[in-house]
Design an enzyme around this catalytic site. Sequence first.
Site: not given
Length: 270
Positions: A2-3, A91, A110, A151
Site C-alpha cells: 500500500p502506498e 491473517h 506478512r 547532494r
Amino acid sequence: MPELPEVETTRRGIAPYLEGQRVSRVIVRERRLRWPIPEDLDVRLSGQRIERVERRAKYLLIKAEVGSLISHLGMSGSLRLVECGLAAAKHEHVDIELESGLALRYTDPRRFGALLWSDDPLRHELLSKLGPEPLGGSFDGERLFQLSRARSMAVKPFIMDNAVVVGVGNIYATEALFAAGIDPRREAGSISRARYLRLAEEIKRILAHAIERGGTTLRDFVGGDGQPGYFQQELFAYGRGGEFCKVCGSTLREVKLGQRASVYCPKCQR
Ligand SMILES: [Zn+2]
C-alpha cells in the site's frame, strides 16, 4: 505494498464508519506485527469515542478522546469494516468493535504492519522526523531545489527520502520522473530549479489522480471478502522494463538505484 494513495483511500473509506462511534471492545488474535500490539490496547480504547481518522505519510491516526491508535499497513495490511462477530479467517488479526455493530478488521498476511498507541502521535518517534506531505502547501519544487544543492545522490532516491517529502514510493517516484522527463540516475544537485518545479507538480498531479481513482471504490470497504478495492495504476514506466515507451516507442531500461528497481526511457528522460 500500500502506498500513500491506498492509505488515503483507506482513510476516506473507513472514516465515516468510525468518526463519532464508541468502541465497545478490541479483539486481538495475533499480537506479533512489526512491533507487538500493546497488551493494554483493549483497556485503553474500549469505551472511548473515536473523534477523527487522520493520515500522516503512510500512517493512519485513529484519534480517540484520550490518545490515538497509529496504524501502518506495512507490506500487505488492509483495514475494512465487517459485522461484529463475523468469523475471522487466517491473517485477520484484530477487530475493533463499535457500538454500531460494525467492527474495523485489520488483516495482514506478512505482519509487517503496525498498530501502536500514543498519547501524542505526531510526536511519536516514527512520525516526528517526517518531511512535509506531498499534497500539502509546504511541499513544492523550490523545496526540492534548495534541499538538493550539493547532494550527489541520484534524484530518484532523493525524492523518495521521507525527510525531503513523505509518501513518494517507488511507483510514484518512477512515474513522476518519467512525466517530468528527468533521468532517475541524475545527480540530485545537478538539476535546475525549473525542472524541480515541474517535478513537484508531476508528483502532486500523479498522487492526486491516484487518490481520485481510489475514491471510486470506497464501497468495497464495508462487507465483502478480501482486499478493499485498490486500483490499477495507469503506468508509463513502473514495472515496464524492456517494454516499449508509450510516448516514443523506445525500449524502457531498468537499473537499480538505492536497492530499488528503476525503469526509465533513455529518449524521453535526460
Ligand atoms: Zn520515451
